[in-house]
Design an enzyme around this catalytic site. Structure first.
Site, short mmCIF file in Angstrom:
data_model
loop_
_atom_site.label_atom_id
_atom_site.label_comp_id
_atom_site.label_asym_id
_atom_site.label_seq_id
_atom_site.Cartn_x
_atom_site.Cartn_y
_atom_site.Cartn_z
N ASP A 5 -11.83 -11.38 -6.87
CA ASP A 5 -10.79 -10.25 -6.99
C ASP A 5 -9.30 -10.74 -7.37
O ASP A 5 -8.47 -10.16 -8.13
CB ASP A 5 -10.98 -9.49 -5.95
CG ASP A 5 -12.09 -8.42 -5.75
OD1 ASP A 5 -12.78 -8.39 -6.78
OD2 ASP A 5 -12.42 -7.90 -4.64
N GLY A 6 -8.95 -11.71 -6.65
CA GLY A 6 -7.57 -12.52 -7.05
C GLY A 6 -7.42 -12.80 -8.66
O GLY A 6 -6.44 -12.49 -9.11
N ALA A 64 -9.65 -2.84 -0.07
CA ALA A 64 -8.81 -3.95 0.22
C ALA A 64 -8.10 -3.85 1.58
O ALA A 64 -8.73 -3.60 2.39
CB ALA A 64 -7.96 -4.47 -0.96
N HIS A 104 -4.63 -11.34 -11.07
CA HIS A 104 -3.84 -12.09 -11.95
C HIS A 104 -3.93 -11.58 -13.50
O HIS A 104 -2.92 -11.56 -14.36
CB HIS A 104 -4.05 -13.64 -11.91
CG HIS A 104 -3.83 -14.46 -10.71
ND1 HIS A 104 -2.36 -14.79 -10.86
CD2 HIS A 104 -4.06 -14.68 -9.68
CE1 HIS A 104 -2.25 -15.40 -9.80
NE2 HIS A 104 -2.92 -15.27 -8.89
N ASN A 153 -4.04 -2.76 -6.81
CA ASN A 153 -4.57 -2.46 -5.44
C ASN A 153 -3.88 -1.99 -4.38
O ASN A 153 -3.89 -0.71 -4.02
CB ASN A 153 -5.02 -3.91 -4.92
CG ASN A 153 -6.47 -4.20 -4.99
OD1 ASN A 153 -7.35 -3.70 -5.66
ND2 ASN A 153 -6.83 -5.54 -4.49
N SER A 211 -8.84 -2.23 5.83
CA SER A 211 -8.65 -2.98 7.17
C SER A 211 -7.68 -2.40 8.16
O SER A 211 -7.72 -2.52 9.35
CB SER A 211 -8.40 -4.47 6.94
OG SER A 211 -6.83 -4.46 6.59
#
Length: 275
Positions: free
Chosen positions: A45-46, A164, A50, A124, A168
């Site tokens: 996902d990173g 994402a 980008h 995100n 949490s």
């Protein structure tokens, strides 16, 4: 159809990119890093984040697709052993001139400083945290005072980003067909001076949230993976980005709730499906 590739930088992703270049060239697509129609993200996902920020000024003409070589890859529809199938479907789509896409909402952030207003987009989430001390800020919703916050920080997420950091923090998972942003607290302190709702808040499009941090406060901002430290912020306005969405190319169905189930639950049915 023109394409470009962004990869994670590890050996597996690099080799997969080389394989994809060979396969897709045989199917008549052209490599164009500057003005692609489809951007392929190879990694996690990173890597997709980008890719989004590299091409965020071309969102009207670009669709993204991902091959997952990372740990989770929530936004990647494809696995490494399916690269030839993806190349086949992209080739068919190019021949038929029929690129099917889904569109996800984004969050727009307007940062006001003594020098003016800076506008940013996040795919995100956007987070605001105190650096030296806890964050202190006033929150207004639709220009009306709402609460006085003190705590570690505030997270404002998009529906696709709700799975994402927001998750949490106890935020809800929001289907990306809904044009909304979610505000979640990060370890808020509640006493007779500082009072917060204590629950995540969903704002629909055409609504906005203004955050007024204490003057001169040293603040850590993050826009997806981009981090910056500032002490000149007067206010920050967050809202659903008007007229801008991120597009994902869908060469086969991959329902959102199936994606959530596979990413977080790994559900095994107790009962077999009835015919």
């Amino acid at each position: 159809m023109k394409y470009s590739v962004i990869h994670r930088g590890d050996d597996i992703s690099f080799q997969l990119m080389q394989t994809f270049h060979t396969l897709i060239r045989e199917r008549g697509l052209h490599h164009d890093e500057a003005n692609p129609d489809v951007v392929l993200s190879i990694g996690g996902d990173g890597t997709m984040l980008h890719a989004f920020h590299k091409y965020k000024d071309q969102l009207d003409t670009i669709a993204f697709v991902g091959i997952h070589t990372g740990r989770l890859g929530f936004f990647a529809d494809w696995k490494p052993d399916e690269v030839e199938m993806l190349a086949d479907m992209m080739g068919e789509s190019a021949q038929q001139n029929d690129l099917r896409v889904v569109k996800y909402p984004l969050v727009e952030i307007q940062i006001t400083t003594p020098q003016g207003i800076e506008t940013q987009l996040a795919f995100n989430e956007f987070t605001l945290k105190g650096v030296d001390v806890t964050l202190m800020a006033e929150l207004h919703i639709n220009d009306e005072p709402f609460e006085t916050f003190r705590g570690d920080g505030i997270c404002i997420s998009t529906p696709p980003g709700s799975t994402a950091y927001n998750k949490s923090l106890g935020g809800a998972i929001v289907h990306p067909s809904l044009d909304a942003i979610q505000i979640a607290e990060i370890a808020s302190i509640n006493n007779r001076v500082f009072r917060t709702l204590g629950s995540p808040i969903l704002l629909p499009k055409h609504h906005h949230c203004d955050i007024y941090p204490r003057a001169g406060q040293n603040i850590l901002l993050s826009l997806d993976h981009i981090i910056m430290q500032r002490d000149d912020i007067l206010s920050i306005r967050s809202m659903v980005a008007a007229g801008k969405k991120v597009k994902f190319a869908r060469f086969r169905p991959f329902p959102f709730w199936s994606r959530v189930r596979e990413a977080f639950i790994g559900y095994e049915p107790i009962h077999e499906k009835k015919p």
